[in-house]
Enzyme design. Sequence first.
Site, PDB file in Angstrom:
ATOM      1  N   LYS A 140      40.598  18.521   2.147  1.00  0.00           N
ATOM      2  CA  LYS A 140      39.493  18.942   3.001  1.00  0.00           C
ATOM      3  C   LYS A 140      38.143  18.869   2.289  1.00  0.00           C
ATOM      4  CE  LYS A 140      41.809  20.185   6.748  1.00  0.00           C
ATOM      5  NZ  LYS A 140      42.477  21.499   6.862  1.00  0.00           N
ATOM      6  N   TYR A 283      21.949  34.759  -0.183  1.00  0.00           N
ATOM      7  CA  TYR A 283      23.392  34.896  -0.423  1.00  0.00           C
ATOM      8  C   TYR A 283      23.844  33.906  -1.486  1.00  0.00           C
ATOM      9  CZ  TYR A 283      28.428  34.822   0.611  1.00  0.00           C
ATOM     10  OH  TYR A 283      29.805  34.873   0.529  1.00  0.00           O
ATOM     11  N   TYR A 284      23.343  32.690  -1.413  1.00  0.00           N
ATOM     12  CA  TYR A 284      23.709  31.697  -2.415  1.00  0.00           C
ATOM     13  C   TYR A 284      22.877  31.829  -3.687  1.00  0.00           C
ATOM     14  CZ  TYR A 284      27.356  29.690   0.352  1.00  0.00           C
ATOM     15  OH  TYR A 284      28.535  29.536   1.028  1.00  0.00           O
ATOM     16  N   HIS A 441      23.906  24.699   3.430  1.00  0.00           N
ATOM     17  CA  HIS A 441      24.106  26.049   3.964  1.00  0.00           C
ATOM     18  C   HIS A 441      22.908  26.546   4.771  1.00  0.00           C
ATOM     19  CE1 HIS A 441      27.996  26.742   2.251  1.00  0.00           C
ATOM     20  NE2 HIS A 441      27.590  26.356   1.063  1.00  0.00           N
ATOM     21  N   HIS A 492      19.151  33.436  16.333  1.00  0.00           N
ATOM     22  CA  HIS A 492      18.082  33.940  15.456  1.00  0.00           C
ATOM     23  C   HIS A 492      16.907  34.439  16.291  1.00  0.00           C
ATOM     24  CE1 HIS A 492      20.513  31.020  13.233  1.00  0.00           C
ATOM     25  NE2 HIS A 492      20.258  31.759  12.180  1.00  0.00           N
TER      26      HIS A 492
END
Lengths: 763, 763
Positions: A140, A283-284, A441, A492
Amino acid sequence: MNIFGKFRLFQIVILTMLILSCENKVDKKEQLSHPNLISTIKGIELIKENLGKYPLIDNSIKEMKDYVDPELLKEIDLPIPVDPSGGYTHEKHKRNYLTMYRAGMLYQVLGEEKYSNYVKEMLLGYAELIPTIELHPNDKSYSPGKLFWQALNDAMWMVHVIQSYDCVYHTLSENERSLIEKDVLKAMADFLSIGSPKMFNRIHNHGIWLNAAVGLTGYTLNDQELIDRALNGAEIDKTLKTFKTVDYNDLALKGFNPDRPAGYYMQLDNLFSPDGFFTEGPYYQRFSIWPFMLFAQAIENNDPNIKIFEYRDSILKKALYTALQLTNTDGSFFPFNDALKGMDFTSPELTLALDIVYQNYPEDPKLLDIATKQGQVVFSEGGFNVAKQVSENKAKPFKWKPINLGDGADGKKGGVGILRHGPSSDQMCQIMRYTSHGLAHGHYDKLTQLLYDNGNEILQDYGAARWVAVITKRGGRYLPENTTWAKQTIAHNTIVVDEKSQFNGDINVSSEHHSELYFYDDSSPNYQIISAKEQNAYPGIEMHRTFAMITDPKLKKPFVLDIFNVKSESKHQLDLPFHYFGEIMNISFSHKVMTDQLKPLGDANGYQHLWLLGKGKTAEVQAKFTWLNEGRFYTITTVTNKNTELLLCKLGANDPEFNLRPDPSFIIRQKEAGNHTFVSIVEPHGSKSLTREIVTNPYGDIKKLKVAYQDENYIVADILLVEDTNLRVVLSLNDNNVSKAHSLIIDGETLKWQGPYLQQFDK
Amino acid sequence: MNIFGKFRLFQIVILTMLILSCENKVDKKEQLSHPNLISTIKGIELIKENLGKYPLIDNSIKEMKDYVDPELLKEIDLPIPVDPSGGYTHEKHKRNYLTMYRAGMLYQVLGEEKYSNYVKEMLLGYAELIPTIELHPNDKSYSPGKLFWQALNDAMWMVHVIQSYDCVYHTLSENERSLIEKDVLKAMADFLSIGSPKMFNRIHNHGIWLNAAVGLTGYTLNDQELIDRALNGAEIDKTLKTFKTVDYNDLALKGFNPDRPAGYYMQLDNLFSPDGFFTEGPYYQRFSIWPFMLFAQAIENNDPNIKIFEYRDSILKKALYTALQLTNTDGSFFPFNDALKGMDFTSPELTLALDIVYQNYPEDPKLLDIATKQGQVVFSEGGFNVAKQVSENKAKPFKWKPINLGDGADGKKGGVGILRHGPSSDQMCQIMRYTSHGLAHGHYDKLTQLLYDNGNEILQDYGAARWVAVITKRGGRYLPENTTWAKQTIAHNTIVVDEKSQFNGDINVSSEHHSELYFYDDSSPNYQIISAKEQNAYPGIEMHRTFAMITDPKLKKPFVLDIFNVKSESKHQLDLPFHYFGEIMNISFSHKVMTDQLKPLGDANGYQHLWLLGKGKTAEVQAKFTWLNEGRFYTITTVTNKNTELLLCKLGANDPEFNLRPDPSFIIRQKEAGNHTFVSIVEPHGSKSLTREIVTNPYGDIKKLKVAYQDENYIVADILLVEDTNLRVVLSLNDNNVSKAHSLIIDGETLKWQGPYLQQFDK
């Protein structure tokens, strides 16, 4: 070649000189002493001599023992890799490296051989396994690993395993070392570098993990070639199966310097803006700060002359401080782009980053406040100092402050504006995202609003649709609804035109553009303001959004004025959602509630996931919508006209696996709109005590909101507050020069001011 | 006349003797010293001498000042009463009494005249207003007030005002006192007693407020007639407009002693069970404990010979301890019957009650643990001692423990069984409600389950549909959905037959009955068990539910086994809902999710409020349903057959005012069921860390649940756990004798045991 490129070249020259010249080089014996990556002999000695004294250290040891000791009783298992994330072999190898790392650290600080023996047995086991395996059978990933389905996980494995090896190095025989180094460490470092060239050279959070894994291995094995690859990238062999091209904004492919390898320096140069903002989002930023900091500390411990912590105007320090500013006052990261809610600055990544920054920059007592909440430290000199000084009550309160962060390597690819008012115990925080896309992302929304107040999320960004590590939720991977809902613009708090996502949801288009700062000002005691424009999200439409967080002694609480100006020659349907959290308390406009049947709001681009609960119109010139969140009321007041519809929705339609949270939303829909300005206020007010059953100010302080004047260049909003105080706000739409003089005649009176924004209380 | 009646008569005789005999009587001058209700001269002196020393006292003063000081700057307003709850005149008079009370107290401890002057001005204002007003014009209450729409609020006003008068007594001139006493205090005390005879004599939480208001006034004015009314009730003048008959279980009307007045003693005798359980439930136990305790302390301070705190085997002490046991470990009250979520033991009522109990019974350091969380004290000797001893670190941890509480004046009208395991930091708590109806605030459900774990509500009772004090929600009154949803049986975790509520939702029928305890046992280290039967909820159907909270060193965590046996000669549809909190993680059975249209599950008795989200069946002999709540997984495993349907629902249909919370539910539906037993397990398992992104044990430890044997007298459940441990549970259905010997042949093996329950691990 820009200045950073020059600096890198300089470093390479210096490094080469050091290698060639034994006199100038860091002493070889020193380099070979272990541990010497993050934990060092000195750091470990300090910790060993002070056991039982500093709670943060003792907590850390206890948590490690709680994790490791039960594992020691189990039979070691190194299964042939077959499963994807969440499956047995994946979770087993993950647990193996987490245990090895902790066991190595426990051996260092406690000296108990059961821990070093466990690591040794594991390492020897991997020395048997690894030579027998090829690429992971699950296909994947475009960058597959060997032990895991993607090379990222192999890199995380490596980062932990190399530290555990570093910790038990002296307990191993020469033969054991050479076997492990050859069949495990060097083999995997080669696989992760020259064996995974596309990912290794990729400007991406996965890339930095691979760079760090290889670099840490290089320092541990004293292998300069691995170190060089980590710092400067590996040669790209485009014939390898693991070379694929899938990235967006891939500098290695797009003329940045196509023949030049990449590596740690290029990541440092490109993933962060000059402000230390990580382009993929908070977050990253949290996820990638770990390998960034790990490798930096290893470089500093082994090649101090590089002065890596000074690199790019101390970009590593900025990376931490900016990550901390990208949190709510409860420590949770702002969840824009792909982001899992609940991730906060007590994560292991931020703990490590904080301890490393504390060690390598002047000691900042405000970081100790965060460290206290983290409750743990890493076993380094920095960790020791943090633990000691927290115990000595040297912490000072961490301050969240208003800030505007540029995005992109040059800091000019849009950004994030954060307005804040009030102490951290009860702060209002208004965020506008107007960044570039943010790589794979990224989400498509521009000019998005997020609002926090009183410690709580008031207007949310949904974040990502994913239950990381939960095997029953598709193995913990991103869910289909991440694409069909979470990335769509309707998820959003920004404008959706004609029920289509911005950039039509095409990452190739979105990656070419970014919004533009119009102006930012946090210098006034009466307001903070962020204003930005977006020209490309919808062809032929210009969007210009301005948030002013307005405070004044006349006001009980600050409120947020939101002027969202749309310029379009053609007519469209404009939806402006407010994804609020709370319970509906009052609706000022007439509306119909769907009582005995629910249908989705639309059929594509995220609309298929919204149940339409109710629909309203109003004959008034404004509409109000009030909800209750954690004992405080919030009211949206918005200017309306005959083409305004007001929609009440709840998430959950077309969600056959119950992957979405059932969150509510209030949507202002403007039909047949050409040029149109949404003028709204979001206002916290009053209180409801559950234990005292007392309610105050349930209606709020905004009596009337209206547009007093508008032309092509200006908009004037008048706000009538209770007690008949009037507040006037004037915005210049096409000239952001702060010293430009303006004048305007409104209702026969001439108004004169300077700069793009004016705010006046007239009573 | 029962023993309590005799005791009351004895008290009346003693009291009369005291009044007649000056020598034996408490010194008259002493009685007239002020304050002498809850706050006393001695208590105030202790506080004044120790200002700045004890945070609980200083916090209390600060909170009072924060409330009062801004009020002092406003013009006093005593509007003619016209509005209902939430309206201006209601909220104004409420704020007036809350401010007067605090101002009176602040005057006592700080001595600042601005506070006493404020109270004086208010009192003189009311002396002008009150003689001019009749009954409140809003006629929604069957017992109207004068200042407020219901006499209850007038009583609350009085309780506060009389204390503030007591505090400023010495600052008033003789003329002022006599004016205030005549036109305010005596006038209102008469209105609340002989003027509101139905409510004054009613056995009900409103009744006790009226009794206390009149009693406190009696002591302050030294008016023995008022004191006698408060203690023993007022003559019922049935011709008064304020006399109406609306109560259920009204002892004054139902032959208990129809000609006998009521009052404080009768409330003490009838509202509490011998265990101190208040028949209306925990939320109203909290509300009524306030006047109960206030009046008790005033009696003790003025008539110590009554020894009120010893009355009925120290029932007032039991009332507090039982209220505290009726909370989750976060302090929130179990929300069965009409109850607002979020009410907890830090409420002002419980603060007062705790301080009074601390003063009048042997000092219990475990109460100081609760007091620390309350963060405040009342200005009494008890409050002072609590604050001082908390500062001296004398608190010991409060212990929540398994308990079975009888309901009804004799303790034999059913009850509430509470099973608990684990420390308060991570406790599992399983509650079964099998009470009597609980007067007008009671709900119809019997044998209902509530489950808490890890500090959180896992299986909820919805509580009440009401936003108390929120004017935009129908003035804060009970909402229509309280009747159409919250009181309906489908809103609770118990069986609904043929989509009709228990007792067909008829309070007249429900009030005649109660469930019966079958047995309760918390003596075993391996299980705690509560078992009860209900014969009357549905004609011709016997329901018998048994919960065993099972713990064992073999188990990682305890789980709850639920055996719900239904006996019926006719066929019915049985619904057993589980109103869980959390996000769906896994569904073991095949099911269809309604993706593009939602319809209500039914059309009456609460079913009209449930959206049907999905529907499942299974060919397996069991079904599993897993959700995530605050980082922990929970799985229901239930035995199924071909007539079992599994429904997934969410609240919110037919809710035009958005009055309901959108809470989810999982319903086990058994179609065409005659005799049928639901056998289910609710099991917490594993964990999901948001900041570490690590998941453990997402499937749980119950591999298989089956009924191994069943006949008319016994049911045997076999539970296969992971690692192939088998657990067998045997329940005797018709003999609860704990010493009875049983024997049963299962699969050819003879099983012998004693008592109604057997539990065996066979590996």
